[in-house]
Design an enzyme around this catalytic site. Structure first.
Site, PDB file in Angstrom:
ATOM      1  N   ASP A 122      -7.839 -11.132   7.468  1.00  0.00           N
ATOM      2  CA  ASP A 122      -8.510 -10.966   6.187  1.00  0.00           C
ATOM      3  C   ASP A 122      -8.735  -9.482   5.916  1.00  0.00           C
ATOM      4  O   ASP A 122      -8.986  -8.692   6.831  1.00  0.00           O
ATOM      5  CB  ASP A 122      -9.859 -11.703   6.215  1.00  0.00           C
ATOM      6  CG  ASP A 122     -10.465 -11.847   4.837  1.00  0.00           C
ATOM      7  OD1 ASP A 122     -10.951 -10.835   4.291  1.00  0.00           O
ATOM      8  OD2 ASP A 122     -10.449 -12.959   4.285  1.00  0.00           O
ATOM      9  N   HIS A 180     -13.045 -17.505   2.050  1.00  0.00           N
ATOM     10  CA  HIS A 180     -12.000 -16.813   2.806  1.00  0.00           C
ATOM     11  C   HIS A 180     -11.438 -17.703   3.909  1.00  0.00           C
ATOM     12  O   HIS A 180     -10.244 -17.680   4.190  1.00  0.00           O
ATOM     13  CB  HIS A 180     -12.563 -15.524   3.426  1.00  0.00           C
ATOM     14  CG  HIS A 180     -12.929 -14.484   2.422  1.00  0.00           C
ATOM     15  ND1 HIS A 180     -12.307 -13.255   2.353  1.00  0.00           N
ATOM     16  CD2 HIS A 180     -13.857 -14.479   1.430  1.00  0.00           C
ATOM     17  CE1 HIS A 180     -12.844 -12.543   1.360  1.00  0.00           C
ATOM     18  NE2 HIS A 180     -13.788 -13.271   0.802  1.00  0.00           N
TER      19      HIS A 180
END
Length: 495
Positions: free
Chosen positions: A129, A24
């Site tokens: 995110d 990520h």
């Protein structure tokens, strides 16, 4: 140019919140650099350990004049019942730590709120995110648009969107082996229930955590996707429509890494000397090497890893095999030496124990194929390098990515894995692909059959399209412009 507009008209300030996992953080750091190249001030908010992982890459970016800064916040581990030293998702030693980890991450809301009260200039936009739902509360409190980053492709995001709206399809299946067709999809694609990333195997508190993520998704202003229009046009268009036009494909973001040092140091520092790696690659014929990497959270059992190794050996082709999470694979290390495997393959195989300079390897002319777990970063990096993929999905969105690469794009060969590796049940699941299966799949990908040649041709074509997308005038380059203009108009109307 948007960079000129941002300087003259409105000083945009984006605050980025990467999730604490390698897969990520890596693209989020790339996104930070892409936006900063347009003159946008970037603040990255993360924890000290995660900031250290990207120190070199970001320092080089800052030294080159890009307006990027990092603000560190301490992870409240103790308060959430999380043992010290578990600051990243990929370092968690057991599934029992999953819930405390996510609880500690979402307890960052209070310190981050204090940061925002003091931040100057005031942020114009949050990019967060998907795994950090608390950022929605920050966005609402400070009246700032929040853009979501999932780290998935449009194919997968559309699949999740369709199945959430038609949840009875998955719920009415009689068993985990029953196949179903995803409705309203540009292509006919079949899955089983465990293969789609809308269900979870973790009970209890985990459902509440994922529920918060889905809720935060619904309230976000828009989504940025690390893909390009040219790679999955039908899925990009349908997903954009599903998000009321507020979805921007801006990838492949990895292509912002143009210098060797950035390619070599994406994520952790590599566990092999760059020169040593290049020397080995230079000694091999063009397109002859198979690069094998099953990601930073590979949970295959020892029995399966042995079969993979023996299959690679029997393929008689040169290969690089990266085994991350090395400390968890001590038994494999013992097997390498005791069975004579390492000695037998020493001239033809390169074993990298730990982190590898993946982009550097994939872009080398001697590499001709990529055996991947189908995490989206790796899938996209392989396709961007023009390489055909040998797909070995493990869990999460990886079966979606396999279907896209093999069935839709026709740029890969499946190893034949048909069920996910459930955490904690790896030994029970055991071997899904034996050494003969590995050898056969490698030949299908790297051999001289007409099908193999066509797959390689198609992969090369997709790589060229991906590179064009990020150049000036390309779809992804234009979409970054469009995103910045959208946020600028919003910021000006709020003032």
């Amino acid at each position: 140019m948007v960079s000129e507009i941002t300087h003259k008209s409105y000083p945009l300030h984006f605050v980025l919140f990467p999730f604490m996992a390698q897969g990520h953080m890596i693209p989020m750091v790339d996104i930070a650099r892409l936006l900063a190249q347009r003159g946008v001030k970037i603040t990255i908010v993360t924890t000290p350990h995660n900031a250290a992982r990207f120190e070199n890459v970001l320092n080089r970016a800052i030294e080159s004049g890009l307006p990027i800064s990092i603000v560190q916040v301490k992870l409240p581990s103790q308060e959430a019942g999380l043992p010290e030293g578990n600051e990243t998702f990929d370092s968690l030693v057991s599934m029992e730590l999953l819930v405390p980890f996510f609880k500690s991450v979402n307890m960052l809301e209070e310190p981050v709120q204090k940061l925002f009260e003091e931040m100057s200039p005031q942020p114009s936009c949050i990019i967060s995110d998907f795994c950090l739902p608390y950022t929605s509360k920050i966005a609402k409190k400070f009246n700032i648009p929040k853009i979501l980053f999932h780290g998935m492709c449009c194919f997968c995001l559309l699949c999740m969107h369709v199945l959430r709206k038609n949840h009875e399809i998955v719920e009415n299946l009689k068993s985990d082996k029953e196949h179903f067709v995803v409705p309203y999809f540009p292509d006919r694609v079949e899955f089983t229930r465990p293969q789609v990333p809308v269900a979870t195997y973790v009970p209890g508190d985990w459902h509440e955590i994922t529920g918060d993520m889905v809720e935060a998704d619904k309230t976000s202003y828009g989504v940025i996707v690390n893909t390009c229009q040219e790679l999955e046009p039908a899925y990009a268009n349908d997903y954009k429509e599903a998000r009321s036009g507020k979805a921007w494909t801006i990838g492949p973001v990895s292509l912002c890494n143009k210098v060797g040092a950035d390619k070599a140091e994406r994520g952790n520092k590599a566990d092999i000397d760059q020169d040593e790696c290049l020397k080995w690659l230079n000694s091999k014929e063009e397109g002859s090497v198979l690069y094998v990497c099953l990601g930073s959270i590979c949970n295959l059992p020892l029995s399966q890893l042995k079969e993979l190794g023996l299959g690679l050996e029997e393929s008689q082709r040169p290969f690089i095999w990266v085994i991350r999470g090395w400390e968890k694979n001590k038994e494999l290390l013992e097997w390498f030496s005791e069975s004579g495997f390492e000695e037998r393959i020493k001239d033809r195989g390169l074993l990298i124990k730990g982190w590898a300079p993946q982009m550097l390897i994939l872009s080398h002319h001697s590499v001709g194929g990529f055996l991947t777990h189908c995490g989206w970063n790796s899938t996209l990096e392989g396709l961007t390098a023009g390489l055909p993929l040998l797909t070995w999905p493990l869990f999460a969105d990886q079966f979606c990515n396999e279907k896209l690469a093999v069935q839709v794009l026709k740029a890969g060969v499946s190893a034949g894995v048909d069920q996910p590796m459930k955490w904690g049940e790896e030994e029970k699941i055991g071997v899904l692909v034996d050494k003969e299966g590995v050898k056969k799949a490698v030949e299908e990908l790297m051999g001289e059959s007409d099908d193999a040649k066509e797959i390689r041709r198609r992969a090369k074509e997709l790589g060229e399209l991906a590179h064009k997308a990020v150049e000036e005038g390309g779809s992804s380059h234009s979409n970054i412009t469009s995103l910045l203009e959208d946020i600028m108009q919003l910021a000006q109307s709020n003032n």
